[in-house]
Design an enzyme around this catalytic site. Structure first.
Site, mmCIF file in Angstrom:
data_model
loop_
_atom_site.group_PDB
_atom_site.id
_atom_site.type_symbol
_atom_site.label_atom_id
_atom_site.label_comp_id
_atom_site.label_asym_id
_atom_site.label_seq_id
_atom_site.Cartn_x
_atom_site.Cartn_y
_atom_site.Cartn_z
ATOM 1 N N TYR A 80 0.836 -1.199 0.000
ATOM 2 C CA TYR A 80 0.000 0.000 0.000
ATOM 3 C C TYR A 80 0.874 1.254 0.000
ATOM 4 O O TYR A 80 0.650 2.196 -0.739
ATOM 5 C CB TYR A 80 -0.918 -0.008 1.216
ATOM 6 C CG TYR A 80 -1.933 1.109 1.188
ATOM 7 C CD1 TYR A 80 -3.153 0.932 0.541
ATOM 8 C CD2 TYR A 80 -1.668 2.338 1.791
ATOM 9 C CE1 TYR A 80 -4.085 1.955 0.492
ATOM 10 C CE2 TYR A 80 -2.595 3.361 1.746
ATOM 11 C CZ TYR A 80 -3.800 3.170 1.102
ATOM 12 O OH TYR A 80 -4.713 4.182 1.054
ATOM 13 N N PHE A 132 -8.102 19.024 -25.497
ATOM 14 C CA PHE A 132 -8.468 17.620 -25.592
ATOM 15 C C PHE A 132 -9.794 17.462 -24.843
ATOM 16 O O PHE A 132 -10.083 18.233 -23.924
ATOM 17 C CB PHE A 132 -7.370 16.697 -25.008
ATOM 18 C CG PHE A 132 -7.746 15.254 -25.175
ATOM 19 C CD1 PHE A 132 -7.838 14.694 -26.440
ATOM 20 C CD2 PHE A 132 -8.080 14.466 -24.084
ATOM 21 C CE1 PHE A 132 -8.256 13.383 -26.608
ATOM 22 C CE2 PHE A 132 -8.486 13.154 -24.248
ATOM 23 C CZ PHE A 132 -8.572 12.607 -25.509
ATOM 24 N N THR A 133 -10.582 16.463 -25.245
ATOM 25 C CA THR A 133 -11.950 16.340 -24.705
ATOM 26 C C THR A 133 -11.997 16.326 -23.172
ATOM 27 O O THR A 133 -12.718 17.120 -22.560
ATOM 28 C CB THR A 133 -12.614 15.051 -25.230
ATOM 29 O OG1 THR A 133 -11.728 13.955 -24.969
ATOM 30 C CG2 THR A 133 -12.886 15.133 -26.731
ATOM 31 N N ASP A 222 0.914 18.628 -21.326
ATOM 32 C CA ASP A 222 0.264 17.326 -21.460
ATOM 33 C C ASP A 222 1.173 16.500 -22.365
ATOM 34 O O ASP A 222 1.255 16.745 -23.570
ATOM 35 C CB ASP A 222 -1.131 17.490 -22.073
ATOM 36 C CG ASP A 222 -1.843 16.151 -22.258
ATOM 37 O OD1 ASP A 222 -1.174 15.109 -22.231
ATOM 38 O OD2 ASP A 222 -3.079 16.166 -22.440
ATOM 39 N N LYS A 265 -0.630 5.941 -23.080
ATOM 40 C CA LYS A 265 0.063 6.290 -24.320
ATOM 41 C C LYS A 265 1.567 6.382 -24.020
ATOM 42 O O LYS A 265 2.336 5.558 -24.466
ATOM 43 C CB LYS A 265 -0.459 7.631 -24.853
ATOM 44 C CG LYS A 265 -1.928 7.589 -25.270
ATOM 45 C CD LYS A 265 -2.355 8.953 -25.791
ATOM 46 C CE LYS A 265 -3.841 9.064 -26.004
ATOM 47 N NZ LYS A 265 -4.315 8.570 -27.290
ATOM 48 N N ARG A 388 -13.747 12.287 -34.608
ATOM 49 C CA ARG A 388 -13.096 13.448 -34.000
ATOM 50 C C ARG A 388 -13.611 14.668 -34.758
ATOM 51 O O ARG A 388 -12.935 15.277 -35.555
ATOM 52 C CB ARG A 388 -11.573 13.338 -34.085
ATOM 53 C CG ARG A 388 -10.965 12.211 -33.290
ATOM 54 C CD ARG A 388 -10.790 12.417 -31.799
ATOM 55 N NE ARG A 388 -11.930 12.296 -30.930
ATOM 56 C CZ ARG A 388 -11.852 12.040 -29.626
ATOM 57 N NH1 ARG A 388 -10.704 11.825 -29.047
ATOM 58 N NH2 ARG A 388 -12.928 11.997 -28.886
ATOM 59 N N PHE A 454 -19.815 11.869 -26.937
ATOM 60 C CA PHE A 454 -19.279 10.922 -27.922
ATOM 61 C C PHE A 454 -19.039 9.540 -27.321
ATOM 62 O O PHE A 454 -19.006 8.550 -28.033
ATOM 63 C CB PHE A 454 -17.977 11.462 -28.545
ATOM 64 C CG PHE A 454 -16.886 11.696 -27.540
ATOM 65 C CD1 PHE A 454 -16.809 12.886 -26.843
ATOM 66 C CD2 PHE A 454 -15.931 10.719 -27.298
ATOM 67 C CE1 PHE A 454 -15.797 13.101 -25.908
ATOM 68 C CE2 PHE A 454 -14.916 10.924 -26.368
ATOM 69 C CZ PHE A 454 -14.867 12.118 -25.670
HETATM 70 N N1 F0G Z 1 -4.478 14.093 -22.951
HETATM 71 C C1 F0G Z 1 -4.353 13.623 -24.200
HETATM 72 C C2 F0G Z 1 -3.577 14.413 -25.202
HETATM 73 C C3 F0G Z 1 -4.934 12.392 -24.540
HETATM 74 O O1 F0G Z 1 -4.783 11.940 -25.779
HETATM 75 C C4 F0G Z 1 -5.651 11.677 -23.564
HETATM 76 C C5 F0G Z 1 -6.319 10.433 -23.897
HETATM 77 C C6 F0G Z 1 -5.762 12.203 -22.274
HETATM 78 C C7 F0G Z 1 -5.151 13.422 -22.002
HETATM 79 C C8 F0G Z 1 -6.510 11.501 -21.199
HETATM 80 O O2 F0G Z 1 -5.798 10.377 -20.797
HETATM 81 O O3 F0G Z 1 -7.293 8.444 -21.375
HETATM 82 O O4 F0G Z 1 -5.417 8.189 -19.739
HETATM 83 O O5 F0G Z 1 -7.416 9.476 -19.152
HETATM 84 N N2 F0G Z 1 -6.568 10.083 -25.085
HETATM 85 C C9 F0G Z 1 -7.224 8.828 -25.452
HETATM 86 C C10 F0G Z 1 -7.408 8.750 -26.944
HETATM 87 C C11 F0G Z 1 -8.485 8.548 -24.713
HETATM 88 O O6 F0G Z 1 -8.014 7.780 -27.392
HETATM 89 O O7 F0G Z 1 -6.926 9.616 -27.685
HETATM 90 P P1 F0G Z 1 -6.527 9.053 -20.232
#
Ligand code: F0G
Length: 481
Positions: A80, A132-133, A222, A265, A388, A454
């Site tokens: 832990y 980013f979304t 990021d 990623k 997208r 989405f």
């Molecule tokens: N920032 C970027 C540039 C991303 O591409 C993603 C995730 C996140 C933040 C969020 O990270 O998924 O670990 O919570 N991109 C994925 C995609 C979901 O399919 O492009 P996460």
């Protein structure tokens, strides 16, 4: 993966890895694909894997892992608190980024939540090259606003600009001059996800950081897609060509105050976190980790994934490893260009992006061309991409539709996962679809969630175009799947 030339002159990217473990795939008939698409509400997120042949939805958490990563997972230290795995991971981050502190989080958006909760308040403005979304959702949830200051070239779908993700420095300066008191930090997305995995130059990153610091504000990177961006800096930026990937990484990291990432990623594993130089910034965010993620030495991640991440981060410093994605993407993009099919240029990271606006110009933006193209590509080939475009946007506060700047279908290239014949198959089915593009029609929502629609939204076709597509497929391909 160096560029090894073939005697035949064909521009084929040669893999510098071999396959050790495989997963069996199925390709279901076109009739079943049309049925599965309808069951999924014409949203590729809602398809089931058993109906998918090539999963090009994302590169997130689905990159192939190396033998070294798997080996490291076996020595993970489960506890832990105080796990030796956590120490190995933070040591690796310190070595690569030069940052002293690390806050673990279960994935990238969890890091975004922590950063937003610490710095964003009602009325805050966060300048960034592009949103980013999930980033935007966290900022707007807290009453903040995103201001995109990408260069104009960034949202031009076709271009030969090598760094379409660059900030427009004049726009950023103007924002500081006019609304500087409302800006808690500047966010750099390296590279940009929603406009085609387009990178920033090292020069631009440094200029943005210097300007932001001159106004006394911190810079947040990021770094989720940093590995592709490093490849592009090394191969496209003259002044960086003699620097090693490690040196480029360090030049970037030295200028950042906070670096957060999705390890789904960056690091080819699953997880995420926030690397920080300064103790005071670290302390401001620290208590949110045990509250929302887990104790400070795992933050919601499995120790096995952390162990794999530490190795994956080290492998990210290897040009042979990080070039595979961009070279496969370039191969696919170049082949589609050769066939006259509209794609985002230049080829970026993350995936190959079809330009739905030009692919199906007869589908109005209000009827979601990128979503429609995503459904059509799946029906044509069992290939799952990601919308997208406008569906990935949020409605305005007054409920009106926010039409996206670009309507793209992203066909992600998970790293080291697909073979070249699979990529050729995808090109072939897209080519067929392009010849039958007049058959593709639009979509409309039947169930529309108020945020991140989405992910779970359900749609239906505005006509019987999917049936027509199936019929045309059968006529051309006979009994073939
Ligand atoms: N920032 C970027 C540039 C991303 O591409 C993603 C995730 C996140 C933040 C969020 O990270 O998924 O670990 O919570 N991109 C994925 C995609 C979901 O399919 O492009 P996460």
């Amino acid at each position: 993966m160096p560029e090894i030339r073939f005697y035949s002159g064909e521009p084929i990217p040669l893999e510098l890895h071999k396959v050790k473990i495989v997963q069996k795939l199925d390709l279901v008939p076109v009739e079943r694909r049309a049925e599965a698409m309808a069951e999924a509400g014409f949203n590729t997120f809602l398809l089931r894997n058993k109906d998918i042949y090539l999963d090009m939805l994302t590169d997130s958490g689905v990159n192939a892992m190396s033998d070294r990563q798997l080996a490291a997972m076996m020595i993970a230290d489960d506890s832990y608190a105080g796990s030796a795995t956590f120490t190995r991971l933070t040591d690796k981050l310190t070595e690569i980024f030069g940052t002293e502190y690390f806050l673990p989080a279960h994935q990238g958006r969890a890091a975004e939540n922590i950063i937003a909760m610490t710095f964003v308040e009602k009325g805050s403005i966060i300048p960034m090259n592009y949103h980013f979304t999930t980033t935007k959702a966290h900022i707007t949830r807290l009453g903040g606003y995103v201001e995109e200051v990408v260069i104009d070239e960034g949202i031009k779908v076709t271009s030969d600009h090598p760094f379409k993700g660059n900030f427009d420095l004049d726009k950023l300066r103007k924002l500081f001059e006019e609304k500087g008191d409302r800006i808690p930090f500047v966010r750099i997305e390296a590279g940009t996800n929603l406009i085609g995995g387009q990178p920033l130059s090292l020069e631009n990153i440094i200029a943005v950081a210097d300007m932001t610091h001159s106004y006394g504000k911190p810079v947040v990177m990021d770094a989720s897609l940093l590995q592709d961006n490093l490849y592009f800096i090394k191969t496209r930026e003259e002044s960086a060509k003699d620097l090693s990937i490690r040196e480029i990484t360090r030049r970037i990291a030295d200028k950042m105050d906070i670096i957060y990432f999705s390890a789904r990623k960056l690091g080819f594993a699953r997880g995420g976190g926030i690397s920080i130089h300064d103790r005071e910034l670290y302390l401001r965010m620290r208590e949110l980790v045990p509250m929302f993620e887990g104790f400070l030495t795992y933050g919601g991640m499995s120790v096995r994934e952390m162990e794999a991440m530490a190795v994956g981060l080290e492998e990210t410093m290897d040009m042979d490893v990080i070039s595979q994605g961009p070279l496969f993407i370039r191969y696919m993009t170049d082949e589609l260009i050769r066939l006259g099919i509209p794609v985002v240029t230049p080829a970026g990271g993350l995936g190959c992006h079809l330009d739905a606006t030009r692919f199906i110009p007869h589908v109005r933006q209000e009827e979601y061309p990128a979503g429609s193209l995503g459904a059509a590509v799946y029906i044509a080939g069992g290939i799952r991409g990601m919308e997208r475009g406008t569906i990935s946007e949020q409605r305005e506060e007054d409920g009106s539709e926010h039409l996206a700047a670009v309507e793209l279908l992203r066909l992600a290239m998970p790293r080291r996962v697909f073979t070249l014949s699979q990529v050729k198959y995808a090109i072939d089915r897209i080519r067929w679809l392009y010849d039958h593009r007049d058959l593709i029609g639009g979509l409309r929502f039947v169930e529309e969630p108020s945020s991140l629609r989405f992910f779970f939204g359900r749609l239906e076709p505005v006509s019987d175009w999917p049936e027509k597509l199936v019929k045309a497929f059968r006529e051309d391909f006979g009994e073939s799947l």
